[in-house]
Every structure is written in C-alpha cells, then in structure tokens.
Design a protein around this motif. Structure first.
Motif, PDB file in Angstrom:
ATOM      1  N   VAL A  59       0.841  -1.193   0.000  1.00  0.00           N
ATOM      2  CA  VAL A  59       0.000   0.000   0.000  1.00  0.00           C
ATOM      3  C   VAL A  59       0.879   1.247   0.000  1.00  0.00           C
ATOM      4  N   ILE A  60       0.506   2.202  -0.824  1.00  0.00           N
ATOM      5  CA  ILE A  60       1.104   3.538  -0.809  1.00  0.00           C
ATOM      6  C   ILE A  60       0.044   4.458  -0.218  1.00  0.00           C
ATOM      7  N   ILE A  61       0.400   5.156   0.843  1.00  0.00           N
ATOM      8  CA  ILE A  61      -0.544   6.028   1.539  1.00  0.00           C
ATOM      9  C   ILE A  61      -0.199   7.477   1.216  1.00  0.00           C
ATOM     10  N   TYR A  62      -1.162   8.212   0.709  1.00  0.00           N
ATOM     11  CA  TYR A  62      -0.909   9.625   0.459  1.00  0.00           C
ATOM     12  C   TYR A  62      -1.612  10.446   1.539  1.00  0.00           C
ATOM     13  N   PRO A  63      -0.990  11.553   1.949  1.00  0.00           N
ATOM     14  CA  PRO A  63      -1.549  12.353   3.041  1.00  0.00           C
ATOM     15  C   PRO A  63      -2.827  13.075   2.630  1.00  0.00           C
ATOM     16  N   THR A 105      -1.035  10.811   9.872  1.00  0.00           N
ATOM     17  CA  THR A 105      -0.724   9.451  10.274  1.00  0.00           C
ATOM     18  C   THR A 105       0.781   9.294  10.431  1.00  0.00           C
ATOM     19  N   GLU A 106       1.143   8.432  11.315  1.00  0.00           N
ATOM     20  CA  GLU A 106       2.549   8.108  11.502  1.00  0.00           C
ATOM     21  C   GLU A 106       3.013   7.220  10.351  1.00  0.00           C
ATOM     22  N   PRO A 107       4.295   7.235  10.042  1.00  0.00           N
ATOM     23  CA  PRO A 107       4.783   6.302   9.028  1.00  0.00           C
ATOM     24  C   PRO A 107       4.439   4.862   9.442  1.00  0.00           C
ATOM     25  N   PRO A 108       3.920   4.077   8.506  1.00  0.00           N
ATOM     26  CA  PRO A 108       3.510   2.714   8.853  1.00  0.00           C
ATOM     27  C   PRO A 108       4.707   1.830   9.214  1.00  0.00           C
ATOM     28  N   THR A 109       4.450   0.849  10.052  1.00  0.00           N
ATOM     29  CA  THR A 109       5.511  -0.070  10.453  1.00  0.00           C
ATOM     30  C   THR A 109       5.568  -1.303   9.557  1.00  0.00           C
ATOM     31  N   HIS A 110       4.511  -1.552   8.806  1.00  0.00           N
ATOM     32  CA  HIS A 110       4.509  -2.726   7.916  1.00  0.00           C
ATOM     33  C   HIS A 110       5.481  -2.482   6.760  1.00  0.00           C
ATOM     34  N   PRO A 111       6.307  -3.474   6.422  1.00  0.00           N
ATOM     35  CA  PRO A 111       7.305  -3.273   5.359  1.00  0.00           C
ATOM     36  C   PRO A 111       6.703  -3.067   3.967  1.00  0.00           C
ATOM     37  N   THR A 148       3.902   2.212   2.566  1.00  0.00           N
ATOM     38  CA  THR A 148       4.748   3.385   2.427  1.00  0.00           C
ATOM     39  C   THR A 148       3.905   4.642   2.552  1.00  0.00           C
ATOM     40  N   LEU A 149       4.349   5.568   3.360  1.00  0.00           N
ATOM     41  CA  LEU A 149       3.700   6.869   3.446  1.00  0.00           C
ATOM     42  C   LEU A 149       4.373   7.789   2.437  1.00  0.00           C
ATOM     43  N   ALA A 150       3.628   8.226   1.445  1.00  0.00           N
ATOM     44  CA  ALA A 150       4.181   9.091   0.404  1.00  0.00           C
ATOM     45  C   ALA A 150       4.439  10.486   0.963  1.00  0.00           C
ATOM     46  N   ILE A 151       5.521  11.055   0.545  1.00  0.00           N
ATOM     47  CA  ILE A 151       5.801  12.453   0.849  1.00  0.00           C
ATOM     48  C   ILE A 151       5.231  13.229  -0.333  1.00  0.00           C
ATOM     49  N   ALA A 152       4.055  13.796  -0.112  1.00  0.00           N
ATOM     50  CA  ALA A 152       3.339  14.429  -1.220  1.00  0.00           C
ATOM     51  C   ALA A 152       2.567  15.633  -0.708  1.00  0.00           C
ATOM     52  N   PRO A 153       2.320  16.598  -1.580  1.00  0.00           N
ATOM     53  CA  PRO A 153       1.502  17.737  -1.180  1.00  0.00           C
ATOM     54  C   PRO A 153       0.077  17.269  -0.875  1.00  0.00           C
ATOM     55  N   THR A 154      -0.570  17.958   0.036  1.00  0.00           N
ATOM     56  CA  THR A 154      -1.958  17.619   0.345  1.00  0.00           C
ATOM     57  C   THR A 154      -2.905  18.501  -0.451  1.00  0.00           C
ATOM     58  N   VAL A 155      -4.050  17.943  -0.742  1.00  0.00           N
ATOM     59  CA  VAL A 155      -5.068  18.650  -1.510  1.00  0.00           C
ATOM     60  C   VAL A 155      -6.367  18.556  -0.723  1.00  0.00           C
ATOM     61  N   ASN A 156      -6.929  19.694  -0.366  1.00  0.00           N
ATOM     62  CA  ASN A 156      -8.144  19.697   0.443  1.00  0.00           C
ATOM     63  C   ASN A 156      -9.375  19.948  -0.426  1.00  0.00           C
ATOM     64  N   ILE A 157      -9.625  19.008  -1.323  1.00  0.00           N
ATOM     65  CA  ILE A 157     -10.807  19.037  -2.190  1.00  0.00           C
ATOM     66  C   ILE A 157     -11.482  17.688  -2.022  1.00  0.00           C
ATOM     67  N   SER A 158     -12.801  17.697  -1.937  1.00  0.00           N
ATOM     68  CA  SER A 158     -13.511  16.421  -1.856  1.00  0.00           C
ATOM     69  C   SER A 158     -14.682  16.417  -2.827  1.00  0.00           C
ATOM     70  N   SER A 159     -15.037  15.229  -3.247  1.00  0.00           N
ATOM     71  CA  SER A 159     -16.201  15.077  -4.124  1.00  0.00           C
ATOM     72  C   SER A 159     -17.467  15.530  -3.412  1.00  0.00           C
ATOM     73  N   THR A 160     -17.553  15.277  -2.106  1.00  0.00           N
ATOM     74  CA  THR A 160     -18.727  15.702  -1.332  1.00  0.00           C
ATOM     75  C   THR A 160     -18.877  17.213  -1.401  1.00  0.00           C
ATOM     76  N   PHE A 161     -17.774  17.943  -1.193  1.00  0.00           N
ATOM     77  CA  PHE A 161     -17.801  19.399  -1.271  1.00  0.00           C
ATOM     78  C   PHE A 161     -18.279  19.862  -2.654  1.00  0.00           C
ATOM     79  N   ILE A 162     -17.752  19.222  -3.701  1.00  0.00           N
ATOM     80  CA  ILE A 162     -18.124  19.606  -5.067  1.00  0.00           C
ATOM     81  C   ILE A 162     -19.600  19.332  -5.323  1.00  0.00           C
TER      82      ILE A 162
END
Length: 186
Positions: free
Chosen positions: A122-126, A132-138, A141-155
């Motif tokens: 799994v790749i986890i994007y913020p 979330t803390e970086p996952p411990t499972h090998p 992976t927690l992606a280092i990525a910009p966050t986007v505060n848009i949701s389909s619900t809002f739209i």
C-alpha cells in the motif's frame, strides 16, 4: 487507486499524477468503485456517468488510466478481488494499492486487509485532517506528497447550491456534469 469518483476532481488527478512520477510507478490506474461497503449511505450518480467522467479526466495522459474492471466483480466488491483480477489479467505487472491517509486509519476494517498488504502493498498519500505516523509494515509506504483539500462531497454540495465548480475539475468533466445535469437539485 480506487474511489467512487463522484465526481472525479483535480485533487484525485493531482495525487495520481504526482505519485505516478515520484513513487516508483510506471502508471496509476484509477478504478471506479461501484459501491463502497464502508459507505453504505453514499448515493453516487450512475456507474455509467462516473466512469465516463473518469475516462474524460485522464484522456490523453500517458501515466494515468481509467479502468472499469471493478464493475464486473460481484457486489459489494472488495479491493482484494480487484487486485487479484488485475493480477490475473496482467500477469507481467506488479500492483500496489494507493489509498489516502483517511482510509489508512480504518484499513484494518477492510476485507482481507492483511492479504492486500502482504501480496500487493500500500502507498498512503496524506489527506488534510488525517495525519498518520509512518507505517511499520514493510509493504506500506507513506508518500511524501503535497496535500489537496478538495472532496467530491464538497463539489456535489456546491453544484447542488448552484455554484460553478469549473476550477475544481477538468473542464471536460465540468462540461459533462452540466450537460447531463448531474448533482443539481432538480
């Protein structure tokens, strides 16, 4: 990267495009979910409309693809079934699941989550508000990525109120929504 894409918006595309270039992936396949078992109250527009919008959104991209594989699976469909089907149909590919940190926080409630982690990873994007803390499972992976505060619900809510959301999604998707009178109150 799965989702209801109800509707697909620039946030989805920004995350998929960014990860396709920075997470060691050749492509990101966006799979529209017909029904989310963890969101039974969601009332999406038809599968046909959502898939059409998703295909329009990624048209011409060399790194993003819209796939309809999940629509042929029994409902409710589960992510493990989708990944297994994709692996059967594309044995030369290796697949990883991309989810947001909001879904990671409840990932242990997903059907066969442990098998997904073990076989695919799994790749986890913020996502804003779901730190979330970086996952411990090998295989996570927690992606280092910009966050986007848009949701389909809002739209959807904004469109229902008569607000033009043309900058929140590709022009062609916004045009499709208007032409098909989706998400309006009448």
């Amino acid at each position: 990267m799965g989702g209801s894409f109800n509707p697909v918006h620039t946030g989805h595309l920004m995350v998929a495009g960014y990860l396709s270039q920075t997470a060691g992936l050749d492509e990101v396949w966006l799979s529209m979910s017909p029904a989310n078992p963890l969101k039974p109250d969601a009332h999406p527009v038809s599968d046909t409309h959502r898939l059409a919008m998703l295909r329009l959104a990624v048209k011409g991209s060399c790194r993003l693809q819209a796939i309809d594989t999940e629509l042929s699976l029994p409902r409710p469909s589960y992510t493990l079934q989708l990944l297994e089907r994709l692996q059967q149909e594309h044995p030369d590919c290796s697949f990883r699941l991309i989810i947001g940190s909001d879904n990671w926080q409840l990932f242990d409630r997903w059907h066969a989550h442990d098998i997904i982690l073990q076989r695919y990873g799994v790749i986890i994007y913020p996502r804003p508000g779901y730190e979330t803390e970086p996952p411990t499972h090998p295989n996570a992976t927690l992606a280092i990525a910009p966050t986007v505060n848009i949701s389909s619900t809002f739209i959807r809510k904004a469109i229902a109120r008569g607000i033009d959301m043309n900058y929140f999604m590709p022009d062609i998707v916004n045009k499709y929504i208007k032409e098909n009178r989706l998400y309006t109150k009448g």
